[in-house]
Design a protein around this motif. Structure first.
Motif, PDB file in Angstrom:
ATOM      1  N   TYR A   1      29.200  28.731  35.937  1.00  0.00           N
ATOM      2  CA  TYR A   1      29.674  30.005  35.392  1.00  0.00           C
ATOM      3  C   TYR A   1      29.114  30.224  33.993  1.00  0.00           C
ATOM      4  N   VAL A   2      29.112  29.147  33.205  1.00  0.00           N
ATOM      5  CA  VAL A   2      28.542  29.241  31.864  1.00  0.00           C
ATOM      6  C   VAL A   2      27.053  29.579  31.943  1.00  0.00           C
ATOM      7  N   GLN A   3      26.338  28.882  32.817  1.00  0.00           N
ATOM      8  CA  GLN A   3      24.913  29.134  32.965  1.00  0.00           C
ATOM      9  C   GLN A   3      24.653  30.541  33.503  1.00  0.00           C
ATOM     10  N   ASP A   4      25.472  30.954  34.469  1.00  0.00           N
ATOM     11  CA  ASP A   4      25.298  32.283  35.048  1.00  0.00           C
ATOM     12  C   ASP A   4      25.504  33.367  33.995  1.00  0.00           C
ATOM     13  N   THR A   5      26.511  33.187  33.166  1.00  0.00           N
ATOM     14  CA  THR A   5      26.770  34.162  32.101  1.00  0.00           C
ATOM     15  C   THR A   5      25.622  34.215  31.107  1.00  0.00           C
ATOM     16  N   ALA A   6      25.106  33.014  30.757  1.00  0.00           N
ATOM     17  CA  ALA A   6      24.000  32.952  29.790  1.00  0.00           C
ATOM     18  C   ALA A   6      22.731  33.577  30.363  1.00  0.00           C
ATOM     19  N   TYR A   7      22.386  33.219  31.625  1.00  0.00           N
ATOM     20  CA  TYR A   7      21.164  33.741  32.217  1.00  0.00           C
ATOM     21  C   TYR A   7      21.268  35.233  32.522  1.00  0.00           C
ATOM     22  N   GLU A   8      22.473  35.706  32.782  1.00  0.00           N
ATOM     23  CA  GLU A   8      22.649  37.143  32.982  1.00  0.00           C
ATOM     24  C   GLU A   8      22.343  37.892  31.688  1.00  0.00           C
ATOM     25  N   SER A   9      22.825  37.345  30.569  1.00  0.00           N
ATOM     26  CA  SER A   9      22.544  37.970  29.272  1.00  0.00           C
ATOM     27  C   SER A   9      21.048  37.939  28.962  1.00  0.00           C
ATOM     28  N   ILE A  10      20.384  36.790  29.295  1.00  0.00           N
ATOM     29  CA  ILE A  10      18.953  36.664  29.066  1.00  0.00           C
ATOM     30  C   ILE A  10      18.179  37.670  29.926  1.00  0.00           C
ATOM     31  N   SER A  11      18.614  37.842  31.182  1.00  0.00           N
ATOM     32  CA  SER A  11      17.942  38.768  32.084  1.00  0.00           C
ATOM     33  C   SER A  11      18.069  40.211  31.588  1.00  0.00           C
ATOM     34  N   LYS A  12      19.265  40.550  31.162  1.00  0.00           N
ATOM     35  CA  LYS A  12      19.466  41.919  30.655  1.00  0.00           C
ATOM     36  C   LYS A  12      18.659  42.139  29.372  1.00  0.00           C
ATOM     37  N   SER A  13      18.625  41.114  28.516  1.00  0.00           N
ATOM     38  CA  SER A  13      17.845  41.232  27.282  1.00  0.00           C
ATOM     39  C   SER A  13      16.355  41.365  27.586  1.00  0.00           C
ATOM     40  N   ALA A  14      15.889  40.614  28.597  1.00  0.00           N
ATOM     41  CA  ALA A  14      14.482  40.706  28.980  1.00  0.00           C
ATOM     42  C   ALA A  14      14.154  42.098  29.514  1.00  0.00           C
ATOM     43  N   GLY A  15      15.112  42.689  30.234  1.00  0.00           N
ATOM     44  CA  GLY A  15      14.901  44.040  30.740  1.00  0.00           C
ATOM     45  C   GLY A  15      14.774  45.053  29.608  1.00  0.00           C
ATOM     46  N   ARG A  16      15.602  44.907  28.591  1.00  0.00           N
ATOM     47  CA  ARG A  16      15.536  45.830  27.451  1.00  0.00           C
ATOM     48  C   ARG A  16      14.238  45.621  26.667  1.00  0.00           C
ATOM     49  N   GLN A  17      13.841  44.341  26.498  1.00  0.00           N
ATOM     50  CA  GLN A  17      12.606  44.061  25.773  1.00  0.00           C
ATOM     51  C   GLN A  17      11.381  44.577  26.532  1.00  0.00           C
TER      52      GLN A  17
ATOM     53  N   GLU B   1      14.584  37.254  35.370  1.00  0.00           N
ATOM     54  CA  GLU B   1      15.420  37.749  36.471  1.00  0.00           C
ATOM     55  C   GLU B   1      15.495  36.722  37.606  1.00  0.00           C
ATOM     56  N   THR B   2      14.367  36.028  37.861  1.00  0.00           N
ATOM     57  CA  THR B   2      14.349  35.019  38.919  1.00  0.00           C
ATOM     58  C   THR B   2      15.270  33.852  38.577  1.00  0.00           C
ATOM     59  N   GLN B   3      15.220  33.400  37.333  1.00  0.00           N
ATOM     60  CA  GLN B   3      16.085  32.310  36.911  1.00  0.00           C
ATOM     61  C   GLN B   3      17.556  32.699  37.031  1.00  0.00           C
TER      62      GLN B   3
ATOM     63  N   GLY C   1      18.771  34.912  39.083  1.00  0.00           N
ATOM     64  CA  GLY C   1      19.099  35.013  40.505  1.00  0.00           C
ATOM     65  C   GLY C   1      19.364  33.652  41.128  1.00  0.00           C
ATOM     66  N   GLU C   2      18.595  32.624  40.752  1.00  0.00           N
ATOM     67  CA  GLU C   2      18.799  31.278  41.282  1.00  0.00           C
ATOM     68  C   GLU C   2      20.146  30.711  40.845  1.00  0.00           C
ATOM     69  N   ILE C   3      20.472  30.858  39.571  1.00  0.00           N
ATOM     70  CA  ILE C   3      21.749  30.355  39.068  1.00  0.00           C
ATOM     71  C   ILE C   3      22.904  31.110  39.717  1.00  0.00           C
ATOM     72  N   TYR C   4      22.734  32.411  39.890  1.00  0.00           N
ATOM     73  CA  TYR C   4      23.808  33.226  40.484  1.00  0.00           C
ATOM     74  C   TYR C   4      24.056  32.810  41.937  1.00  0.00           C
ATOM     75  N   ASN C   5      22.984  32.555  42.693  1.00  0.00           N
ATOM     76  CA  ASN C   5      23.144  32.117  44.084  1.00  0.00           C
ATOM     77  C   ASN C   5      23.839  30.759  44.161  1.00  0.00           C
ATOM     78  N   GLN C   6      23.471  29.841  43.265  1.00  0.00           N
ATOM     79  CA  GLN C   6      24.152  28.547  43.220  1.00  0.00           C
ATOM     80  C   GLN C   6      25.627  28.722  42.910  1.00  0.00           C
ATOM     81  N   TYR C   7      25.920  29.594  41.977  1.00  0.00           N
ATOM     82  CA  TYR C   7      27.312  29.841  41.593  1.00  0.00           C
ATOM     83  C   TYR C   7      28.119  30.371  42.778  1.00  0.00           C
ATOM     84  N   ILE C   8      27.556  31.311  43.530  1.00  0.00           N
ATOM     85  CA  ILE C   8      28.256  31.881  44.683  1.00  0.00           C
ATOM     86  C   ILE C   8      28.482  30.818  45.752  1.00  0.00           C
ATOM     87  N   GLN C   9      27.478  29.975  46.010  1.00  0.00           N
ATOM     88  CA  GLN C   9      27.612  28.929  47.019  1.00  0.00           C
ATOM     89  C   GLN C   9      28.683  27.916  46.639  1.00  0.00           C
TER      90      GLN C   9
END
Length: 267
Positions: A136-152, A167-169, A171-179
């Motif tokens: 969850y911690v990683q998912d939250t961090a990578y989500e913020s990084i993905s959104k920041s990358a989109g803005r940049q 975005e790929t990173q 997505g991988e963390i998010y899929n692991q989190y869901i599983q």
């Protein structure tokens, strides 16, 4: 600093999400599982049945009533009671005592299997729950990084490849989190079923201190081996076979030597 803040946030969020869940200890889970186990209840009934059969081990067969006419003029009733040689009854009693011991050890083995199943399930739930917190911690961090990358990327500061990589990173963390989340829910449902609790539950937080190994030699301790329910059940089966052989030998030795008493009643 970010990691500590993230753990603080996740602790608050998980605490609020699991507020309605009952936190159950491993000992309580084992106790409830033993209490509600149908297999253990059946094993207990088997012990009681064998105990009740102990009285029948020395019971005499029902007497037989005959009507005879020795002189051909009138019938004479007679009662015949068959009695085996005394040692046969002794062997039957000893054999039934061993059958009781076998049923008791079967019950002990069933309890040990239930305990092992619950403890294994409990530990798996603790591990999965701990992993879920980290993801969850990683998912939250990578989500913020993905959104920041989109803005940049929209601002022209990074290229498309960098944006896609972020975005790929995520997505991988998010899929692991869901599983893992699905796995946690499945383990909770299994633990709830085996303990018989109706309300949602969760395991206590994992701590290494509760699972310290007390030395490698403990697995090969002879005393531990003798106390193993499977080993005891095997030894009890050997004792039953031995008593059964003794009983059969006693019956063959005294074939035809049983006492038959006859009582005549004249009209």
């Amino acid at each position: 600093m970010f990691k500590q803040s993230a753990f603080a946030i996740i602790s608050v969020l998980i605490a609020s999400a699991t507020y309605s869940q009952k936190i159950i200890s491993e000992a309580d889970a084992v106790s409830l599982a033993i209490k509600n186990s149908k297999n253990i209840s059946a094993a207990s009934l088997s012990v009681k049945q064998q105990q009740q059969l102990l009285r029948s081990a020395i019971n005499l067969p029902n007497p037989e009533l005959f009507l005879e006419a020795p002189t051909g003029n009138f019938y004479t009733p007679s009662i015949t009671q068959s009695i085996e040689f005394p040692t046969v009854y002794s062997k039957q009693y000893q054999l039934q005592k061993q059958q009781i011991g076998f049923a008791e050890k079967e019950k002990n083995l069933t309890e040990a299997e239930v305990k092992y199943q619950v403890k294994q399930l409990y530990l798996l739930l603790q591990y999965a729950d701990t992993l879920l917190r980290q993801l969850y911690v990683q998912d939250t961090a990578y989500e913020s990084i993905s959104k920041s990358a989109g803005r940049q990327f929209d601002a022209g500061r990074i290229d498309y490849l960098q944006k896609t990589f972020a975005e790929t990173q995520f997505g991988e963390i998010y899929n692991q989190y869901i599983q893992v989340q699905q796995n946690v829910n499945a383990l909770k449902a299994q633990l709830q079923f085996i303990t018989g609790l109706q309300e949602p539950l969760n395991a206590a937080q994992f701590t290494m201190a509760a699972y310290q190994i007390n030395g490698f030699e403990a697995n090969y301790d002879s005393a531990a081996l003798l106390a193993n329910p499977s080993f005891q059940l095997s030894k009890q089966a050997e004792a039953i076979n031995e008593k059964n052989i003794h009983l059969q030998k006693s019956e063959r030795r005294h074939v035809g030597k049983g006492v038959r008493s006859r009582v005549y009643t004249y009209p």
